[in-house]
Design a protein around this motif. Structure first.
Motif, PDB file in Angstrom:
ATOM      1  N   PRO A 141       0.797  -1.240   0.000  1.00 34.95           N
ATOM      2  CA  PRO A 141       0.000   0.000   0.000  1.00 34.95           C
ATOM      3  C   PRO A 141       0.822   1.280   0.000  1.00 34.95           C
ATOM      4  N   PHE A 142       2.083   1.218   0.454  1.00 37.56           N
ATOM      5  CA  PHE A 142       2.877   2.439   0.569  1.00 37.56           C
ATOM      6  C   PHE A 142       3.830   2.649  -0.600  1.00 37.56           C
ATOM      7  N   ASP A 143       3.830   1.717  -1.559  1.00 34.91           N
ATOM      8  CA  ASP A 143       4.687   1.875  -2.733  1.00 34.91           C
ATOM      9  C   ASP A 143       4.084   2.887  -3.703  1.00 34.91           C
ATOM     10  N   PRO A 144       4.913   3.646  -4.423  1.00 42.99           N
ATOM     11  CA  PRO A 144       4.365   4.605  -5.391  1.00 42.99           C
ATOM     12  C   PRO A 144       3.721   3.895  -6.569  1.00 42.99           C
ATOM     13  N   ALA A 145       2.499   4.274  -6.887  1.00 44.08           N
ATOM     14  CA  ALA A 145       1.792   3.678  -8.018  1.00 44.08           C
ATOM     15  C   ALA A 145       1.909   4.564  -9.251  1.00 44.08           C
ATOM     16  N   VAL A 146       1.570   5.847  -9.108  1.00 42.89           N
ATOM     17  CA  VAL A 146       1.553   6.769 -10.240  1.00 42.89           C
ATOM     18  C   VAL A 146       2.271   8.056  -9.856  1.00 42.89           C
ATOM     19  N   VAL A 147       3.133   8.516 -10.757  1.00 44.89           N
ATOM     20  CA  VAL A 147       3.820   9.800 -10.601  1.00 44.89           C
ATOM     21  C   VAL A 147       3.475  10.651 -11.820  1.00 44.89           C
ATOM     22  N   HIS A 148       2.899  11.825 -11.593  1.00 45.88           N
ATOM     23  CA  HIS A 148       2.616  12.744 -12.698  1.00 45.88           C
ATOM     24  C   HIS A 148       3.739  13.780 -12.745  1.00 45.88           C
ATOM     25  N   ALA A 149       4.507  13.709 -13.827  1.00 44.25           N
ATOM     26  CA  ALA A 149       5.639  14.624 -14.000  1.00 44.25           C
ATOM     27  C   ALA A 149       5.367  15.510 -15.212  1.00 44.25           C
ATOM     28  N   PRO A 150       4.591  16.594 -15.037  1.00 45.14           N
ATOM     29  CA  PRO A 150       4.252  17.436 -16.184  1.00 45.14           C
ATOM     30  C   PRO A 150       5.462  18.212 -16.688  1.00 45.14           C
ATOM     31  N   ASN A 151       5.349  18.675 -17.909  1.00 45.52           N
ATOM     32  CA  ASN A 151       6.416  19.487 -18.499  1.00 45.52           C
ATOM     33  C   ASN A 151       6.265  20.912 -17.971  1.00 45.52           C
ATOM     34  N   GLY A 152       6.695  21.100 -16.738  1.00 47.09           N
ATOM     35  CA  GLY A 152       6.448  22.360 -16.050  1.00 47.09           C
ATOM     36  C   GLY A 152       5.370  22.166 -15.013  1.00 47.09           C
ATOM     37  N   GLY A 153       5.523  22.711 -13.830  1.00 50.20           N
ATOM     38  CA  GLY A 153       4.541  22.515 -12.780  1.00 50.20           C
ATOM     39  C   GLY A 153       4.997  21.442 -11.810  1.00 50.20           C
ATOM     40  N   PRO A 154       4.304  21.340 -10.661  1.00 52.55           N
ATOM     41  CA  PRO A 154       4.739  20.425  -9.608  1.00 52.55           C
ATOM     42  C   PRO A 154       4.456  18.963  -9.958  1.00 52.55           C
ATOM     43  N   THR A 155       5.278  18.080  -9.426  1.00 48.61           N
ATOM     44  CA  THR A 155       5.081  16.638  -9.580  1.00 48.61           C
ATOM     45  C   THR A 155       4.142  16.139  -8.491  1.00 48.61           C
ATOM     46  N   SER A 156       3.219  15.223  -8.850  1.00 46.06           N
ATOM     47  CA  SER A 156       2.301  14.640  -7.863  1.00 46.06           C
ATOM     48  C   SER A 156       2.455  13.125  -7.873  1.00 46.06           C
ATOM     49  N   ILE A 157       2.324  12.525  -6.690  1.00 44.62           N
ATOM     50  CA  ILE A 157       2.527  11.092  -6.512  1.00 44.62           C
ATOM     51  C   ILE A 157       1.351  10.524  -5.720  1.00 44.62           C
ATOM     52  N   ILE A 158       0.910   9.316  -6.107  1.00 42.25           N
ATOM     53  CA  ILE A 158      -0.104   8.601  -5.331  1.00 42.25           C
ATOM     54  C   ILE A 158       0.371   7.174  -5.124  1.00 42.25           C
ATOM     55  N   THR A 159       0.209   6.662  -3.893  1.00 41.14           N
ATOM     56  CA  THR A 159       0.629   5.300  -3.574  1.00 41.14           C
ATOM     57  C   THR A 159      -0.455   4.305  -3.989  1.00 41.14           C
ATOM     58  N   TYR A 160      -0.094   3.023  -3.960  1.00 42.22           N
ATOM     59  CA  TYR A 160      -1.067   1.981  -4.302  1.00 42.22           C
ATOM     60  C   TYR A 160      -2.244   2.000  -3.342  1.00 42.22           C
ATOM     61  N   GLY A 161      -1.958   2.153  -2.059  1.00 34.56           N
ATOM     62  CA  GLY A 161      -3.036   2.162  -1.080  1.00 34.56           C
ATOM     63  C   GLY A 161      -3.980   3.329  -1.259  1.00 34.56           C
ATOM     64  N   ASP A 162      -3.433   4.545  -1.459  1.00 37.22           N
ATOM     65  CA  ASP A 162      -4.281   5.722  -1.651  1.00 37.22           C
ATOM     66  C   ASP A 162      -5.076   5.626  -2.952  1.00 37.22           C
ATOM     67  N   LEU A 163      -4.455   5.101  -3.993  1.00 39.63           N
ATOM     68  CA  LEU A 163      -5.159   4.955  -5.270  1.00 39.63           C
ATOM     69  C   LEU A 163      -6.319   3.986  -5.130  1.00 39.63           C
ATOM     70  N   ASP A 164      -6.101   2.897  -4.423  1.00 38.40           N
ATOM     71  CA  ASP A 164      -7.168   1.918  -4.225  1.00 38.40           C
ATOM     72  C   ASP A 164      -8.307   2.519  -3.420  1.00 38.40           C
ATOM     73  N   ARG A 165      -7.977   3.240  -2.344  1.00 36.57           N
ATOM     74  CA  ARG A 165      -9.026   3.826  -1.507  1.00 36.57           C
ATOM     75  C   ARG A 165      -9.808   4.904  -2.250  1.00 36.57           C
ATOM     76  N   ARG A 166      -9.111   5.777  -2.969  1.00 36.42           N
ATOM     77  CA  ARG A 166      -9.808   6.840  -3.693  1.00 36.42           C
ATOM     78  C   ARG A 166     -10.717   6.272  -4.780  1.00 36.42           C
ATOM     79  N   THR A 167     -10.247   5.258  -5.481  1.00 32.83           N
ATOM     80  CA  THR A 167     -11.083   4.681  -6.545  1.00 32.83           C
ATOM     81  C   THR A 167     -12.276   3.933  -5.960  1.00 32.83           C
ATOM     82  N   ASN A 168     -12.122   3.318  -4.794  1.00 33.40           N
ATOM     83  CA  ASN A 168     -13.262   2.658  -4.156  1.00 33.40           C
ATOM     84  C   ASN A 168     -14.344   3.669  -3.801  1.00 33.40           C
ATOM     85  N   GLN A 169     -13.937   4.818  -3.252  1.00 37.50           N
ATOM     86  CA  GLN A 169     -14.926   5.836  -2.878  1.00 37.50           C
ATOM     87  C   GLN A 169     -15.625   6.411  -4.103  1.00 37.50           C
TER      88      GLN A 169
END
Length: 699
Positions: free
Chosen positions: A441-469
């Motif tokens: 659950p604490f491993d990084p699942a998705v990293v958004h690295a846009p061409n400019g702007g801040p990078t955002s990261i979501i872990t497997y656990g957070d991704l699973d919980r958010r998608t369930n809701q």
């Protein structure tokens, strides 16, 4: 019945099955010999409980002997088959064991199934007669013996079976197979399971599996060959059956286990269970963790086939099984061979087809030439040794600190490696992701690295919980199978959340990147983000997922019962509109799983891989990595210089490239020291471009 009476009864059945000099049972390696021993030793022990009806082993032995005598009078003996058409009941147990005592082999019919299915079953099994009750529907065209019209008979002796005679048949009418299982194989399997689970006197086994399959026979033998009690399930609702009967042992598949573990009162309802036999392969890891939270029962993952007299491997599932639950280790006197297409052994860690050899093999199929094609001579065994070709692709993992050397399931020869079939629900596409989220659950699942702007990261656990809701919110809005949902979200973490939520709700994802409504019939709703709300409005309900309040919805896994209708493999998972196409392309859950598992077989991604997803049309680029624990880097298609920077910064090992200059012409595999493997879509110009990229990215 007094203790004296029951002792006399048990001894009578034992005596009927002894050889002519009265000293020894005809053959101890038979099911009926072991059952008779149980009845002789503990005649007052409870053998079968069916609601208010109950038989001790002594009483059951008496009834079995009387019915067996009638069967002998009607020509039943070794090498004959009797079809038993009775509802699940104590009387069905009497009938099955009476056939064994008479020397015959039984095949179970389910009177509740359609008439044509029963007719196809008996046609394949070719029984000598049908054993049934006057009020029970049964197939036509065969001699019939009614259990409720039999006079009590006590023959001088029963012919009894030999160890190599058939004990029972398992018929699969859909595939037109009738497997013949001999006594020696069935008894060997029973002995092993008793040793494995420690089931015996004082235990009770729930009898609930469909009557026409191997599992129903296995449950019956698990109880009555060990001195335990077989409990006829009083309810089709498993949780009710367990709590009402207080059984100590039961067999479940992955879906049943998942539903039981997710019950709000699971801890109380499952309190009696001591031993659980479960099936489900790699899908079992997440479920096992949920079960451990509510039950102290020991969970064994088992796998078998009728051709192997039931289970031939087992693995005790523990907290160490975080990622994949292996097939396990071989049963007693069973040899597992992993062979290539030339029937040569493969090295440990290499994928090959699983073959099973040893005492548990069935005799073969009734009237089918396929016996010779499926039961082969063992190329590395003694003369006359046979092996069964399972059709399973597996590999033997070397022993580690937390596990022994065991067999891991990879896929089916006739499906595509890693395809998880066997009638799993439509969530197939997400099962492995959910198991991965539970394991890491604490491993990084998705990293958004846009061409400019801040990078955002979501872990497997957070991704699973958010998608369930979000999925529960969509279900509340009526989203389910056959519901197309537009996903108009730029490349971001929110895009992955929305996509997975639609799939979990059962809907079909329709990715769009335009203000124009695509030519799709009756979309249910659209998902977007606040930043895109002003770009255009569809004439359908639209939800900005970064504005909607989801905190009121639970974040735990979604139970199958929460869906309005069941999600099936043939239901749509994605509806795509390729550039320039005049119509949509619908991809079912089954097709999507087939695609990503075939890619996994080619590239063998692991949790250590980092995948750069840059092609908007490559939907598999974020579904495949998240099924196996890799990390996905989302970004806009970079120029060669930025690609080199990304490879260096994130340690990227795999990527996909969008087509250049022309429509895709196929897929290729490109390996370098910098990029472990690359999915290429495009023309020779694209390959030339890739060469430039690699030169810039490689030191």
């Amino acid at each position: 019945m007094s203790h004296t009476d029951s002792m006399t009864t048990a001894a009578t059945l034992a005596a009927l099955l002894r050889d002519l000099d009265g000293e020894q049972p005809r053959d101890p390696a038979t099911l009926i010999a072991t059952f008779t021993t149980c009845a002789d030793r503990e005649p007052d022990a409870l053998a079968v409980r069916d609601g208010e009806s109950a038989f001790t082993y002594g009483e059951l032995g008496q009834r079995v002997g009387a019915l067996a005598a009638a069967l002998v009078e009607h020509g039943v003996g070794p090498e004959t088959t009797v079809a038993v058409s009775l509802p699940r009941s104590a009387e069905l147990v009497v009938a099955a064991y009476a056939v064994l005592a008479a020397g015959g082999a039984f095949v179970l019919l389910d009177p509740a199934t359609p008439d044509d299915l029963q007719q196809r079953t008996v046609t394949l099994a070719s029984p000598t007669l049908i054993l049934t009750a006057a009020a029970t529907a049964h197939p036509a065209g065969f001699p019939v013996l009614y259990t409720d019209a039999i006079a009590d008979l006590t023959p001088d002796e029963l012919p009894g079976p030999g160890a190599d005679n058939p004990a029972y048949l398992v018929v699969d009418a859909n595939s037109s197979t009738a497997v013949v299982v001999g006594h020696r194989a069935a008894q060997a399997n029973s002995n092993w399971r008793q040793r494995l689970c420690g089931i015996g006197a004082g235990d009770s086994v729930l009898w609930h599996a469909p009557l026409t399959g191997q599992a129903a026979v296995g449950e019956m033998l698990l109880a009555l060959q060990t001195g335990a009690t077989l409990v006829v399930s009083p309810s089709r609702v498993l949780a009710d059956a367990i709590s009402e009967t207080g059984v100590t042992a039961a067999c479940f598949d992955h879906e049943e286990l998942a539903e039981l573990a997710a019950l709000p009162d699971a801890e109380a309802r499952l309190d009696s269970l001591r031993i659980v036999l479960g099936s489900g392969g790699s899908h079992l890891a997440k479920t096992a963790a949920a079960l451990r939270a509510v039950s102290g029962a020991t969970l064994w993952h088992v796998y078998g086939r009728p051709e192997t007299a039931g289970e031939f491997v087992a693995h005790e599932v523990t907290g160490a099984d975080l990622d994949v639950v292996p097939f396990g280790s071989a049963a007693d006197d069973v040899e597992l061979l992993i062979l290539d297409e030339h029937l040569c052994p493969v090295a440990d860690g290499e994928i090959g087809e699983l073959y099973v050899s040893g005492v548990q093999l069935a005799r073969g199929y009734v009237g089918r030439q396929a016996t010779a094609a499926t039961f082969l001579a063992n190329p590395i065994g003694p003369v006359d040794d046979r092996m069964f070709a399972t059709g399973d692709l597996v590999r033997r993992r070397p022993p580690g600190d937390a596990w022994a050397a065991e067999i891991e399931f990879v896929g089916r020869v006739d499906d595509g490696p890693y395809t998880q079939s066997a009638g799993l629900p439509g969530e197939l596409l997400l099962d492995e992701f959910e198991a991965q989220a539970a394991a890491t659950p604490f491993d990084p699942a998705v990293v958004h690295a846009p061409n400019g702007g801040p990078t955002s990261i979501i872990t497997y656990g957070d991704l699973d919980r958010r998608t369930n809701q979000l999925a529960r919110h969509l279900i509340a809005l009526g989203i389910g199978p056959e519901s197309p949902v537009l996903v108009n979200i730029p490349r971001s973490v929110e895009l992955i959340v929305a996509t997975y939520a639609v799939l979990k709700a059962g809907g079909a994802v329709v990715p769009v990147d335009t203000a124009l409504l695509p030519p799709i019939t009756d979309p249910a709703l659209a998902l977007t983000v606040a930043a895109r709300e002003h770009l255009g409005s569809y004439d359908i309900p639209t939800i900005a997922i970064d504005r909607v309040t989801l905190s009121t919805y639970p974040s735990e896994p979604i139970a199958r019962t929460e869906h309005r209708t069941a999600i099936l493999p043939q239901h749509p998972a994605l509806v795509l509109f390729p550039p320039g196409a005049t119509h949509s392309v619908t991809i079912s859950h089954a097709a999507a799983v087939h695609r990503v598992t075939a890619m996994q077989a080619r590239h063998n991604l692991t949790t250590l891989d980092v995948h750069l997803h840059q092609s908007h049309t490559a939907w598999h680029g974020y579904l495949l990595p998240l099924r196996i624990g890799a990390t996905v880097i989302l970004t806009e298609p970079p120029d060669p210089t930025r690609l080199a920077t990304l490879v260096t910064s994130y340690g990227i090992t795999t990527t996909d490239f969008p087509p250049f200059h022309a429509p895709p012409t196929g897929e290729g595999l490109y390996r370098t020291s910098a990029l472990a493997h690359t999915e290429i879509e495009g023309t020779p110009q694209a390959l030339a471009h890739l060469g430039t990229v690699i030169r810039k990215a490689t030191p």
